[in-house]
Design an enzyme around this catalytic site. Structure first.
Site, PDB file in Angstrom:
ATOM      1  N   SER A   1       0.816  -1.211   0.000  1.00 46.13           N
ATOM      2  CA  SER A   1       0.000   0.000   0.000  1.00 46.13           C
ATOM      3  C   SER A   1       0.851   1.264   0.000  1.00 46.13           C
ATOM      4  CB  SER A   1      -0.956  -0.039   1.201  1.00 46.13           C
ATOM      5  OG  SER A   1      -1.900   0.991   1.131  1.00 46.13           O
TER       6      SER A   1
ATOM      7  N   ASP B   1      -2.476   6.414  -3.563  1.00 48.31           N
ATOM      8  CA  ASP B   1      -1.327   5.793  -2.910  1.00 48.31           C
ATOM      9  C   ASP B   1      -0.828   4.644  -3.782  1.00 48.31           C
ATOM     10  OD1 ASP B   1      -3.401   4.000  -2.437  1.00 48.31           O
ATOM     11  OD2 ASP B   1      -2.602   3.365  -0.510  1.00 48.31           O
TER      12      ASP B   1
ATOM     13  N   ASP C   1      -1.096   1.431  -4.010  1.00 48.88           N
ATOM     14  CA  ASP C   1      -1.979   0.421  -4.594  1.00 48.88           C
ATOM     15  C   ASP C   1      -3.340   0.986  -4.968  1.00 48.88           C
ATOM     16  OD1 ASP C   1      -2.915   0.694  -1.980  1.00 48.88           O
ATOM     17  OD2 ASP C   1      -3.456  -1.416  -1.791  1.00 48.88           O
TER      18      ASP C   1
END
Length: 446
Positions: free
Chosen positions: A102, A241, A243
């Site tokens: 992430s 961000d 992902d």
């Protein structure tokens, strides 16, 4: 059944250090394959990843594990996390896997699983996979080993789906959008969607090299995008961000609007249209008190959960709600996606701009936030700062000083070795002093 391997968002850690090793990933793939392949019928798994260099290693290891238990693997390549949830369902896979850490730096990575319904796995399912991993997995007979293949059109499938969430009769013509993809998973999909809907796209963070994901860019570092908004006189900025499951919005001056403001706007808009199921928004204990006051003034309830988008989604499914999320920018709209989707949330904001004709600055500050301070204190492996007497005393003293005028929330991160120290109060000077005192106590034992 307890879990020790899985955290609040899958398995995550420093690459090439337990648990994020190729060996563990292969065993995890085999355990998940055995969990989902309960008979001799054809079974399939889809695997996506973000742009970290270590994604290749983990992708290959997971593929080996899954195929060893007879699962057929479909490799989707760099793909936003929400796209994996969507494609798991649309491709009728038994399980979906996203390889990503992430918003974490490039040297971290993670593995998260989606069930056949496109939602992240329950605690119970993760615990069972962990049990299988620890006990050892029976491999498939040689004639039943699975196949692996790459799916070339997976990105296009998600792009087309994302566009369907934007009203058919609307266009983004005339809007200049700075789009920061964090050198991450959405570096191709997000610019394509906005451009195909008519926007003029000024793209940042679309040159991943395996090591620059989230590096001074994206939703956790929006400064470069804010400068570009002002420099190009853009109508707004969108920062994803690594992902692409979270988003923040920048207005035409470069001012940041977090997830609370975006959720407040969407909740209000949907409530007026009769689309807000349960007439409530689901958010975490981190969401600002100002958001709660704003919603209550409109007759909208705020349901709070523990921190983590999985807990938000669980409450949404339990209560039949269709909108939820986190202050960090995870916006979950179950009418469209099974997890946070930064791109689709941004399309809802763009929809509001087009339909109202208002500037971004008129839509990004829907409520006045109560002063809130959040600081992170890193601690060494093996330490338990929150259990020490000096930290407990600092927290108790802070709560006493705040009384009924504010609140404190101190917790251990579920994804990083951090203690997150958050507080809210109308008296910002008092709040700052209290937060500083608690952070110093944590640092003294960290």
């Amino acid at each position: 059944m307890s879990r020790s391997l899985f955290g609040t968002d899958g398995v995550r850690g420093l690459t090439n250090t337990y648990p994020m090793t190729a060996e563990l990933a292969m065993k995890l793939g085999a355990a998940a394959g055995r969990y989902f392949r309960r008979d001799q019928q054809d079974h399939r798994v889809v695997i996506g990843k973000d742009t970290r260099l270590s994604g290749y290693m983990l992708e290959n290891a997971l593929t080996a594990g899954f195929t060893s238990t007879g699962m057929n693997v479909f490799l989707l390549g760099p793909m936003p996390t929400p796209a994996i949830g969507y494609l798991t369902r649309s491709m009728r896979a038994d399980v979906g896997v996203m390889i990503s850490a992430s918003h974490n730096p490039a040297y971290d990575n993670g593995i998260k699983f989606f069930g056949p319904d496109g939602f992240k796995l329950s605690d119970e399912a993760e615990a069972e996979i962990e049990r299988l991993l620890n006990e050892g997995v029976t491999l498939a007979a040689p004639e039943n080993i699975g196949r692996a293949k790459r799916v070339d059109d997976a990105l296009g499938r998600y792009v087309e789906y994302a566009k369907t969430t934007f009203p058919r009769g609307l266009r983004l013509d005339g809007l200049r959008v700075v789009l920061d993809c964090a050198n991450g998973a959405a570096y191709k999909a997000a610019p394509n969607v906005l451009w195909e809907l008519g926007a003029e796209v000024v793209a940042l963070g679309v040159a991943p090299n395996g090591r620059n994901i989230n590096e001074d860019c994206g939703s956790t570092a929006p400064e470069a995008a804010a400068r570009k908004v002002r420099e190009t006189r853009a109508n707004l900025g969108i920062c994803l961000d690594g992902d692409a499951d979270r988003v923040i919005i920048l207005d035409e001056t470069g001012k940041v609007a977090d997830g609370d403001q975006i959720m407040g706007l969407i909740a209000s808009m949907w409530a007026k249209e009769g689309l807000l199921q349960g007439n409530a928004l689901v958010a975490t204990v981190m969401s600002n008190l100002g958001l709660e006051r704003y919603l209550n003034q409109q007759g909208i309830a705020l349901e709070r959960t523990a921190v983590g988008d999985r807990y938000v989604v669980e409450r949404m499914r339990e209560g039949g709600f269709n909108l939820g999320g986190e202050q960090s920018g995870h916006i979950v709209m179950t009418d469209y996606a099974t997890t946070g989707d930064g791109l689709i949330a941004a399309l809802q904001f763009l929809r509001a701009m087009v339909e109202t004709g208002k500037k971004a600055s008129e839509l990004t500050q829907v409520f006045d936030p109560v002063p809130q301070i959040l600081r992170n204190v890193r601690f060494a492996k093996g330490k338990l700062p929150l259990e020490t007497d000096c930290v407990q005393a600092a927290i108790a003293d802070g709560e006493k000083r705040l009384g009924m005028t504010g609140r404190l929330l101190i917790r251990k991160s579920g994804t990083e070795p951090l203690i997150r120290v958050m507080g809210e109060a109308e008296d910002e000077a008092l709040l700052d002093a209290i937060i500083t005192s608690i952070c110093e106590a944590v640092e003294s034992v960290a």
